[in-house]
Scaffold this active site. Structure first.
Site, mmCIF file in Angstrom:
data_model
loop_
_atom_site.group_PDB
_atom_site.id
_atom_site.type_symbol
_atom_site.label_atom_id
_atom_site.label_comp_id
_atom_site.label_asym_id
_atom_site.label_seq_id
_atom_site.Cartn_x
_atom_site.Cartn_y
_atom_site.Cartn_z
ATOM 1 N N TYR A 62 50.184 35.172 -15.896
ATOM 2 C CA TYR A 62 51.029 34.014 -15.604
ATOM 3 C C TYR A 62 52.196 34.435 -14.711
ATOM 4 O O TYR A 62 52.989 35.313 -15.068
ATOM 5 C CB TYR A 62 51.583 33.396 -16.893
ATOM 6 C CG TYR A 62 50.574 32.731 -17.796
ATOM 7 C CD1 TYR A 62 49.241 32.538 -17.404
ATOM 8 C CD2 TYR A 62 50.941 32.287 -19.058
ATOM 9 C CE1 TYR A 62 48.329 31.936 -18.243
ATOM 10 C CE2 TYR A 62 50.027 31.674 -19.907
ATOM 11 C CZ TYR A 62 48.718 31.513 -19.502
ATOM 12 O OH TYR A 62 47.807 30.915 -20.340
ATOM 13 N N SER A 63 52.255 33.806 -13.550
ATOM 14 C CA SER A 63 53.297 34.120 -12.564
ATOM 15 C C SER A 63 53.375 35.617 -12.281
ATOM 16 O O SER A 63 54.444 36.189 -12.102
ATOM 17 C CB SER A 63 54.668 33.592 -13.016
ATOM 18 O OG SER A 63 54.687 32.199 -12.961
#
Length: 347
Positions: A62-63
């Site tokens: 995530y990110s």
């Protein structure tokens, strides 16, 4: 807030889990989902904890790792006692350019765990989940690596995400045969407009005693009430930038129409009806809710107070039911035939 046991364990988690996919916004894909930075993310985590949520879910991809960094720093800044929060993260996706910076090999799992612990600023992960199926790595190798992490105290429980029923059952059989720690939970997509899980996975979960964490419970926002059948966005919506997960749109809009009527009668939002429906499903342990603003999170959490009657559940069941599929329709017909036989014998 209610708390439910995670799979066949003594660990209790809140019926809502705070998802952190909106944290960071690093990378082309993740920027379309959310770009909350440290201060705003801390506000969401603080509000979730205040509401009784003790479960936080993130992932190493995530990110590009920033979500884990923000989550870990938020827990530190807020002074959250370690034993008051259950932190879940995942391993599988690409985290670097090297040939081994992906998948479920012992190499990548060990490296991924160390990197996640560093970003989260924790000494252990409560629930470590494999984020997809790796056809290049034997399941035995993956399970052995996860078992090592549990034995060494780096991980408390292990789970799986986005696997088919046969893959999970095979893994459970291998774990039992070799005396390894087994998967205790599945994280999967499940909504009123996407009930495919009910064909084989839900019966398998109930049979084998696995917990179910639901991701994208509003079908990427489609079930939030922000969209109408003509395709016009009637509010801020993520699907304008990312049309995911795949949904049979006409059936989804039928669901929204039915939910809207129930929501108006109860004086609640459409999103709350969608979330409440999931909380009424026996297989569901925890529903992952992500948000960009406090008011969105508050609206989602309020779904825990929404009770659906049998009549309302019947309406939603009819409008969202899956088309018949083999072998389901054959098993149903065999069941009917057997009941007819038993009835004839009693007469």
């Amino acid at each position: 807030m209610q708390y439910r046991k995670l799979g066949n364990t003594g660990l209790f988690v809140s019926q809502f889990c705070l998802g952190t996919m909106t944290f960071g916004g690093e990378g082309e894909l993740w920027s379309k989902i959310g770009n909350l930075q440290q201060r705003d993310a801390e506000g969401l985590i603080a509000r979730a904890l205040e509401a009784g949520i003790n479960f936080i879910d993130t992932a190493d991809v995530y990110s590009e790792g920033l979500s884990e960094r923000i989550t870990g720093q938020a827990l530190k800044n807020l002074g959250v006692p370690r034993d008051e929060v259950v932190v879940a993260t995942k391993v599988f996706g690409e985290t670097g350019r090297g040939a081994n910076a992906r998948g479920l090999s012992r190499y990548h799992i060990m490296e991924g765990m160390k990197a996640s612990l560093k970003r989260l600023q924790l000494d252990h992960i409560d629930l470590y989940q494999v984020h997809g199926f790796d056809p290049a790595t034997p399941i035995e190798e993956t399970l052995s690596a996860l078992d090592t992490l549990v034995q060494h105290g780096h991980v408390r429980y292990v789970g799986v995400s986005n696997w088919a029923a046969w893959q999970i059952v095979k893994a459970l059989g291998i774990a039992e045969r070799k005396g390894l720690n087994r998967f205790q939970s599945l994280q999967a997509y499940y909504t009123l407009a996407g009930r495919d899980l009910e064909r084989e996975i839900v019966p398998m979960l109930e049979s084998e005693g696995l917990g179910l964490m639901v991701w994208s419970p509003l079908a990427g926002g489609l079930l939030s009430g922000k969209y109408v059948r003509d395709g016009q966005d009637v509010g801020e919506g993520r699907r304008a930038n990312l049309d995911f997960p795949p949904v049979e749109k006409e059936r989804a809009y039928d669901c929204v129409d039915a939910m809207r009527g129930i929501a108006e009668a109860k004086g609640v939002s459409v999103a709350q009806i969608a979330l409440a429906w999931l909380l009424h499903q026996p297989a569901v342990t925890s529903v992952i809710v992500g948000a960009k603003r406090i008011d969105q999170l508050d609206d989602n959490i309020a779904a825990a107070q929404v009770t659906l009657s049998d009549a309302e559940l019947d309406v939603l069941d009819r409008v969202s039911q899956l088309p018949p599929e083999y072998p389901g329709w054959m098993l149903e017909r065999q069941g009917e035939f057997r009941r007819e036989q038993l009835g004839a014998q009693r007469r």
